[in-house]
Design a protein around this motif. Structure first.
Motif, short mmCIF file in Angstrom:
data_model
loop_
_atom_site.label_atom_id
_atom_site.label_comp_id
_atom_site.label_asym_id
_atom_site.label_seq_id
_atom_site.Cartn_x
_atom_site.Cartn_y
_atom_site.Cartn_z
N LEU A 159 0.81 -1.22 0.00
CA LEU A 159 0.00 0.00 0.00
C LEU A 159 0.85 1.27 0.00
CD1 LEU A 159 -2.95 1.02 0.14
CD2 LEU A 159 -2.73 1.01 2.63
N ASN A 160 1.95 1.25 0.74
CA ASN A 160 2.74 2.47 0.92
C ASN A 160 4.07 2.47 0.20
OD1 ASN A 160 0.72 3.29 2.66
ND2 ASN A 160 1.82 2.66 4.51
N GLY A 161 4.62 1.31 -0.11
CA GLY A 161 5.94 1.24 -0.70
C GLY A 161 7.02 1.25 0.36
N THR A 162 8.25 1.52 -0.06
CA THR A 162 9.39 1.47 0.85
C THR A 162 10.14 2.80 0.92
OG1 THR A 162 10.81 0.68 -0.94
CG2 THR A 162 9.74 -1.00 0.43
N GLU A 163 9.71 3.78 0.16
CA GLU A 163 10.39 5.08 0.15
C GLU A 163 9.78 5.99 1.22
OE1 GLU A 163 13.07 5.51 -2.13
OE2 GLU A 163 12.61 3.35 -2.14
N GLU A 164 10.44 7.12 1.46
CA GLU A 164 9.93 8.08 2.44
C GLU A 164 8.57 8.62 2.01
OE1 GLU A 164 11.35 12.21 4.65
OE2 GLU A 164 12.82 10.93 3.64
N ALA A 165 8.40 8.90 0.74
CA ALA A 165 7.11 9.34 0.22
C ALA A 165 6.25 8.11 -0.09
CB ALA A 165 7.30 10.16 -1.05
N ALA A 210 2.85 6.26 -5.16
CA ALA A 210 2.03 7.19 -5.93
C ALA A 210 0.68 6.56 -6.31
CB ALA A 210 2.76 7.61 -7.20
N LEU A 211 -0.33 7.39 -6.40
CA LEU A 211 -1.69 6.95 -6.67
C LEU A 211 -1.80 6.04 -7.91
CD1 LEU A 211 -4.76 7.11 -6.09
CD2 LEU A 211 -4.79 9.23 -7.45
N PRO A 212 -1.18 6.37 -9.06
CA PRO A 212 -1.37 5.52 -10.25
C PRO A 212 -0.91 4.07 -10.05
CG PRO A 212 -0.47 7.65 -10.88
CD PRO A 212 -0.40 7.58 -9.39
N LEU A 213 0.04 3.85 -9.14
CA LEU A 213 0.53 2.49 -8.91
C LEU A 213 -0.53 1.61 -8.26
CD1 LEU A 213 4.14 3.27 -7.67
CD2 LEU A 213 3.43 2.50 -9.94
N LEU A 214 -1.53 2.23 -7.65
CA LEU A 214 -2.60 1.49 -7.01
C LEU A 214 -3.94 1.69 -7.71
CD1 LEU A 214 -1.21 2.61 -3.70
CD2 LEU A 214 -1.92 0.23 -3.88
N ALA A 215 -4.10 2.81 -8.39
CA ALA A 215 -5.40 3.15 -8.97
C ALA A 215 -5.47 2.97 -10.47
CB ALA A 215 -5.75 4.61 -8.63
N ASP A 267 -3.84 -0.61 -15.46
CA ASP A 267 -2.92 -1.62 -15.96
C ASP A 267 -3.00 -2.89 -15.12
OD1 ASP A 267 -0.29 -1.37 -13.94
OD2 ASP A 267 -1.52 0.43 -14.11
N GLU A 268 -2.42 -3.96 -15.62
CA GLU A 268 -2.52 -5.27 -14.97
C GLU A 268 -1.87 -5.28 -13.59
OE1 GLU A 268 -3.55 -9.27 -14.44
OE2 GLU A 268 -4.22 -7.78 -15.90
N ILE A 269 -0.74 -4.60 -13.42
CA ILE A 269 -0.05 -4.62 -12.13
C ILE A 269 -0.85 -3.89 -11.07
CG2 ILE A 269 2.07 -4.06 -10.91
CD1 ILE A 269 2.28 -6.26 -13.06
N ALA A 270 -1.42 -2.74 -11.41
CA ALA A 270 -2.24 -2.01 -10.45
C ALA A 270 -3.47 -2.83 -10.05
CB ALA A 270 -2.67 -0.66 -11.02
N LEU A 271 -4.06 -3.52 -11.02
CA LEU A 271 -5.20 -4.39 -10.72
C LEU A 271 -4.79 -5.50 -9.77
CD1 LEU A 271 -8.07 -5.43 -11.14
CD2 LEU A 271 -7.26 -6.59 -13.21
N ARG A 272 -3.66 -6.13 -10.04
CA ARG A 272 -3.18 -7.21 -9.16
C ARG A 272 -2.85 -6.67 -7.77
NH1 ARG A 272 -1.31 -12.09 -11.01
NH2 ARG A 272 0.51 -12.04 -9.65
#
Length: 302
Positions: free
Chosen positions: A168-174, A177-182, A185-190
């Motif tokens: 959900l959050n990743g591993t970086e300080e920030a 990003a929204l597109p990676l989850l929303a 594409d197939e990866i965001a869906l998975r």
């Protein structure tokens, strides 16, 4: 009593869906030496309610995000996961004691595995195609995620709260990003599918550790040992060279709430435990000022 506990665990296991079988219950806990007569029903019910209420709030937030996929819904989803995790940590002593009582420590570990290899589960900035979520050949089901969890190393986490924070959050300080989850594409869906499945598995695992039966002194002592080991592990450093990671929320919530949860354990349970374990009540009270050292001293006494 041990047959009663084994029967209860078997009854819970029978309620799991047949398409996603759970691990077989461990051998019956040997309660013959120390009778399990420390009441814990009220504590169990309080812990279960907090866990389930926060799980429901998470699910509602996930449903909202799935439908709208906007930043506001993603922010709410992250808040709800943190609250759900806090409810888990608040009652970790009870969950750990149950895992000791039922011989299900591996099940509890699966609920929150860390440090973990984040690239095992999801893509990292330096390895954008890494991880199970990015693998189109891996069927995204609870069964496959259980199979992949700890497949060749204990830190290969495909399930649990810490893994959810990575997805959900990743591993970086920030935050991720929204597109990676929303995205569409197939990866965001998975990734969205993963969030649903991992949360469902957490609920199932929690039910396996929820047994409304008395505890015994040895199970509580074992649970306290596990809790203190967790407390020490949160301060692990020099992980980067080994590729390991502890989500910031995991560190923060455990630092703020883990020992506080011990001090706030059910008082009826504590009173009965103190009758069989002299000094435990005083050590828990002392931990408010002395921290884990007071509890370690009690555990290490002759």
């Amino acid at each position: 009593m041990r047959y009663f506990l084994a029967a209860l665990l078997a009854l819970v296991l029978s309620g799991c869906d047949s398409n996603t079988p759970e691990p077989a219950p461990a051998e019956e806990a040997d309660l013959s030496a120390t009778m399990a007569d420390i009441p814990a029903t009220d504590w169990q019910q309080s812990a279960d309610k907090a866990f389930q209420d926060n799980a429901a709030a998470w699910q509602q937030a996930l449903d909202d995000f799935t439908q709208n996929r906007e930043q506001a819904q993603l922010d709410e989803l992250r808040d709800r996961l943190q609250s759900w995790y806090a409810a888990f940590v608040d009652h970790y002593l009870l969950a750990a004691s149950r895992s000791c009582q039922l011989g299900q420590q591996e099940l509890l570990n699966r609920m929150d595995t860390w440090p973990l290899y984040p690239g095992y589960l999801d893509a990292l900035p330096q390895w954008p195609e890494s991880g199970l979520i990015s693998d189109p050949y891996l069927e995204m089901t609870r069964k496959s995620l259980r199979t992949q969890h700890g497949a060749t190393d204990a830190s290969e986490a495909s399930l649990g709260f810490a893994a959810l924070f990575v997805a959900l959050n990743g591993t970086e300080e920030a935050p991720k990003a929204l597109p990676l989850l929303a995205g569409d594409d197939e990866i965001a869906l998975r990734r969205r599918q993963y969030l649903q499945l991992a949360a469902e598995q957490l609920l199932t695992d929690a039910k396996l550790l929820s047994v409304e039966a008395p505890l015994d002194s040895q199970a509580l002592k074992c649970g306290l040992e596990q809790t203190l080991a967790r407390h020490a592990r949160k301060d692990s450093s020099d992980l980067e060279a080994e590729g390991l990671f502890i989500p910031a929320t995991v560190r923060d919530v455990n630092a703020q709430r883990l020992l506080k949860g011990v001090r706030n354990m059910d008082q009826t349970t504590l009173e009965a435990w103190s009758e069989k374990a002299p000094g435990i009540k005083e050590s828990i009270a002392a931990s408010k000022k002395e921290g884990s050292e007071a509890l370690s001293a009690w555990l290490n006494q002759p």
